[in-house]
Design an enzyme around this catalytic site. Structure first.
Site, mmCIF file in Angstrom:
data_model
loop_
_atom_site.group_PDB
_atom_site.id
_atom_site.type_symbol
_atom_site.label_atom_id
_atom_site.label_comp_id
_atom_site.label_asym_id
_atom_site.label_seq_id
_atom_site.Cartn_x
_atom_site.Cartn_y
_atom_site.Cartn_z
ATOM 1 N N ARG A 274 16.375 -54.008 -59.600
ATOM 2 C CA ARG A 274 16.043 -53.041 -60.639
ATOM 3 C C ARG A 274 17.344 -52.517 -61.221
ATOM 4 O O ARG A 274 18.425 -52.809 -60.729
ATOM 5 C CB ARG A 274 15.101 -51.935 -60.140
ATOM 6 C CG ARG A 274 15.164 -51.510 -58.705
ATOM 7 C CD ARG A 274 16.386 -50.737 -58.310
ATOM 8 N NE ARG A 274 16.687 -49.691 -59.276
ATOM 9 C CZ ARG A 274 17.887 -49.223 -59.536
ATOM 10 N NH1 ARG A 274 18.952 -49.709 -58.891
ATOM 11 N NH2 ARG A 274 18.093 -48.290 -60.413
ATOM 12 N N GLY A 275 17.187 -51.724 -62.303
ATOM 13 C CA GLY A 275 18.371 -51.305 -63.041
ATOM 14 C C GLY A 275 18.533 -52.291 -64.193
ATOM 15 O O GLY A 275 18.494 -53.518 -63.966
ATOM 16 N N ALA A 276 18.695 -51.765 -65.412
ATOM 17 C CA ALA A 276 18.621 -52.619 -66.606
ATOM 18 C C ALA A 276 19.542 -53.850 -66.564
ATOM 19 O O ALA A 276 19.074 -54.988 -66.736
ATOM 20 C CB ALA A 276 18.884 -51.767 -67.844
ATOM 21 N N ARG B 154 8.689 -56.382 -66.945
ATOM 22 C CA ARG B 154 8.926 -54.944 -67.185
ATOM 23 C C ARG B 154 9.246 -54.750 -68.672
ATOM 24 O O ARG B 154 10.025 -55.523 -69.233
ATOM 25 C CB ARG B 154 10.085 -54.423 -66.309
ATOM 26 C CG ARG B 154 9.773 -54.462 -64.816
ATOM 27 C CD ARG B 154 10.778 -53.659 -64.021
ATOM 28 N NE ARG B 154 10.543 -52.236 -64.116
ATOM 29 C CZ ARG B 154 11.388 -51.301 -63.651
ATOM 30 N NH1 ARG B 154 12.522 -51.665 -63.089
ATOM 31 N NH2 ARG B 154 11.109 -50.018 -63.756
ATOM 32 N N GLN C 148 15.143 -43.669 -56.227
ATOM 33 C CA GLN C 148 16.355 -44.494 -56.436
ATOM 34 C C GLN C 148 17.631 -43.669 -56.232
ATOM 35 O O GLN C 148 18.668 -44.206 -55.858
ATOM 36 C CB GLN C 148 16.367 -45.095 -57.851
ATOM 37 C CG GLN C 148 15.360 -46.201 -58.090
ATOM 38 C CD GLN C 148 14.062 -45.677 -58.666
ATOM 39 O OE1 GLN C 148 13.664 -44.554 -58.384
ATOM 40 N NE2 GLN C 148 13.382 -46.484 -59.458
ATOM 41 N N ASP D 120 18.268 -47.560 -70.106
ATOM 42 C CA ASP D 120 17.503 -48.816 -70.115
ATOM 43 C C ASP D 120 17.400 -49.409 -71.503
ATOM 44 O O ASP D 120 17.198 -50.612 -71.670
ATOM 45 C CB ASP D 120 16.105 -48.586 -69.529
ATOM 46 C CG ASP D 120 16.212 -48.383 -68.036
ATOM 47 O OD1 ASP D 120 16.494 -47.262 -67.610
ATOM 48 O OD2 ASP D 120 16.068 -49.381 -67.303
ATOM 49 N N ASN E 209 15.888 -43.651 -70.233
ATOM 50 C CA ASN E 209 16.365 -43.823 -68.858
ATOM 51 C C ASN E 209 15.254 -43.339 -67.924
ATOM 52 O O ASN E 209 14.190 -42.897 -68.369
ATOM 53 C CB ASN E 209 17.668 -43.042 -68.634
ATOM 54 C CG ASN E 209 18.348 -43.417 -67.325
ATOM 55 O OD1 ASN E 209 18.510 -44.608 -67.021
ATOM 56 N ND2 ASN E 209 18.730 -42.448 -66.532
ATOM 57 N N LYS E 210 15.502 -43.451 -66.636
ATOM 58 C CA LYS E 210 14.498 -43.102 -65.627
ATOM 59 C C LYS E 210 13.837 -41.755 -65.916
ATOM 60 O O LYS E 210 14.501 -40.800 -66.308
ATOM 61 C CB LYS E 210 15.186 -43.090 -64.254
ATOM 62 C CG LYS E 210 14.321 -42.732 -63.075
ATOM 63 C CD LYS E 210 13.048 -43.525 -62.958
ATOM 64 C CE LYS E 210 13.265 -45.027 -62.917
ATOM 65 N NZ LYS E 210 12.004 -45.785 -63.131
HETATM 66 O O1 MRU Z 1 13.011 -48.325 -62.599
HETATM 67 P P1 MRU Z 1 14.464 -48.641 -62.398
HETATM 68 O O2 MRU Z 1 14.946 -48.328 -61.033
HETATM 69 O O3 MRU Z 1 14.792 -50.043 -62.837
HETATM 70 O O4 MRU Z 1 15.215 -47.663 -63.406
HETATM 71 C C1 MRU Z 1 16.607 -47.748 -63.503
HETATM 72 C C2 MRU Z 1 17.232 -46.769 -64.396
HETATM 73 O O5 MRU Z 1 16.570 -45.967 -65.031
HETATM 74 C C3 MRU Z 1 18.722 -46.868 -64.554
HETATM 75 O O6 MRU Z 1 19.287 -45.625 -64.765
HETATM 76 C C4 MRU Z 1 19.041 -47.770 -65.764
HETATM 77 O O7 MRU Z 1 18.373 -48.978 -65.671
HETATM 78 C C5 MRU Z 1 20.488 -48.022 -65.908
HETATM 79 S S1 MRU Z 1 21.115 -49.074 -64.655
HETATM 80 C C6 MRU Z 1 22.772 -49.309 -64.944
#
Ligand code: MRU
Length: 359
Positions: free
Chosen positions: A62-64, A105, A210, A251, A261-262
């Site tokens: 996970r994470g963009a 996603r 996270q 994201d 973002n999250k």
């Molecule tokens: O649902 P996730 O854990 O994939 O969400 C991740 C985030 O919101 C991060 O902050 C974002 O992807 C940036 S990662 C460098």
């Protein structure tokens, strides 16, 4: 080095870039299973479309930026495994695999960016061996570039940091969310390398934690001073004067600078504004989506109710009660002090300055 996303050859060699030493072009996508952290550090190896789709959907990866890298190497792995020899059939497999993974996603644009790039790298090719090689080259190229971009984001962001600063972050935009270093956490790693120590506060980040499971784990492992707080404590910690700056990842960033973002990030930005604390977003160019005029157009992923109901491993809300679980929110550009990119820090007026910097 954590190697959250890498390529493992059939002989067990691990790669994060394409080079002549790859002893076999056969191999698999290798990921840290982030659902098991911080209790266990387990790596999984995948070469099957359904399994890769599931790994992205369940947040194994996970994470963009990490999702983009994993999807690109995932396509390479699926095509490697296939015994098809006909080039046009192989190209069909590339396109079908990429299209399936794109459904995993909806919010992080890096996923679509990487899949488009991997498809384009082999479009029109007529030699099956060449298709297989180029896919791996491109997948590892995306990973290698991501690591370099994150490192550059760290160097630009570190210029904002001074000894003893308190920094709040939300979710995990660290090494685990990218090829390495991270986006929001990269300035903290680079500052540490430069002998500057900051004090990081990591929001727990309900419902999937996270922040406490991943950000706190990786910063602590790297020797960065980190304190985890529950999400609802951020305002109080700001009021106590413990926070000098907020840095988060993104994201998807629209043309006007609005940043998804999250979930919870928007609230943090509002609290930061109230307390006169600068709020920064850190992201590489692969996170910008200039086809969207504003954040209102960013699709927000809706996730399963059980993540909220059973988020802490036990029932946290009655089964019969409705649950709403949007995974992301959008912070309007007016709340953002700057966007830290690999090419420097973009400030207002965002629309104009983003156009100048983002390719
Ligand atoms: O649902 P996730 O854990 O994939 O969400 C991740 C985030 O919101 C991060 O902050 C974002 O992807 C940036 S990662 C460098």
């Amino acid at each position: 080095m954590l190697d959250p996303v890498s390529w493992i050859t059939e002989n067990g060699q691990i790669f994060r870039e394409f080079n002549a030493e790859i002893d076999s072009l056969n191999g698999k996508l290798r990921l840290i299973d982030q659902t098991l952290l911080p209790e266990k550090l387990v790596y999984v190896e995948l070469d099957d479309t359904e399994a890769i789709f599931d790994a992205i959907k369940r947040l194994v990866v996970r994470g963009a930026p990490a999702i983009g890298c994993a999807a690109a190497l995932g396509v390479a792995a699926v095509v490697r495994k296939s015994t098809l020899e006909n080039a046009s059939e192989l190209l069909e497999l590339v396109n079908n695999t990429a299209d399936s993974l794109a459904e995993s996603r909806p919010t992080a644009v890096n996923l679509f960016w990487a899949l488009k790039r991997i498809k384009k790298s082999v479009a029109g090719m007529s030699d099956s061996a060449e298709i297989r090689t180029v896919l791996l080259q491109e997948g590892l190229g995306i990973l290698e570039e991501d690591i370099a971009m994150c490192r550059a984001i760290g160097a630009h962001g570190a210029e904002l940091l001074t000894e003893g600063m308190g920094i709040l972050t939300h979710c995990n935009a660290g090494a685990l969310a990218t090829g390495d270093y991270g986006t929001a956490l990269s300035p903290m790693y680079v500052a540490k390398e430069n002998g500057i120590n900051v004090k990081v506060f990591s929001d727990e980040t309900r419902p999937l934690l996270q922040g406490s499971r991943l950000t706190a784990w990786e910063l602590n492992k790297a020797g960065v001073d980190v304190t985890t707080i529950c999400d609802d404590m951020a305002g109080q910690v700001m009021k106590e004067g413990k926070i000098d700056m907020v840095i988060v990842g993104a994201d998807r960033i629209a043309a006007n600078g609005d940043a998804a973002n999250k979930i919870g990030t928007y609230g943090v930005a509002i609290m930061a504004k109230y307390h006169n604390i600068p709020f920064y977003v850190a992201a590489p160019y692969s996170t910008f989506d200039l086809s969207l005029k504003s954040g209102d157009e960013i699709p927000i992923e809706q996730r399963n109710a059980d993540e909220v109901r059973k988020g802490c491993g036990k029932l946290t809300a009655p089964e019969e009660v409705n649950v709403y679980n949007p995974a992301f929110d959008v912070t309007p550009h007016g709340l953002i002090a700057g966007i830290i990119t690999e090419k420097g820090i973009i400030r207002a007026p965002f629309e104009e300055n983003i156009k100048k910097i983002v390719r």
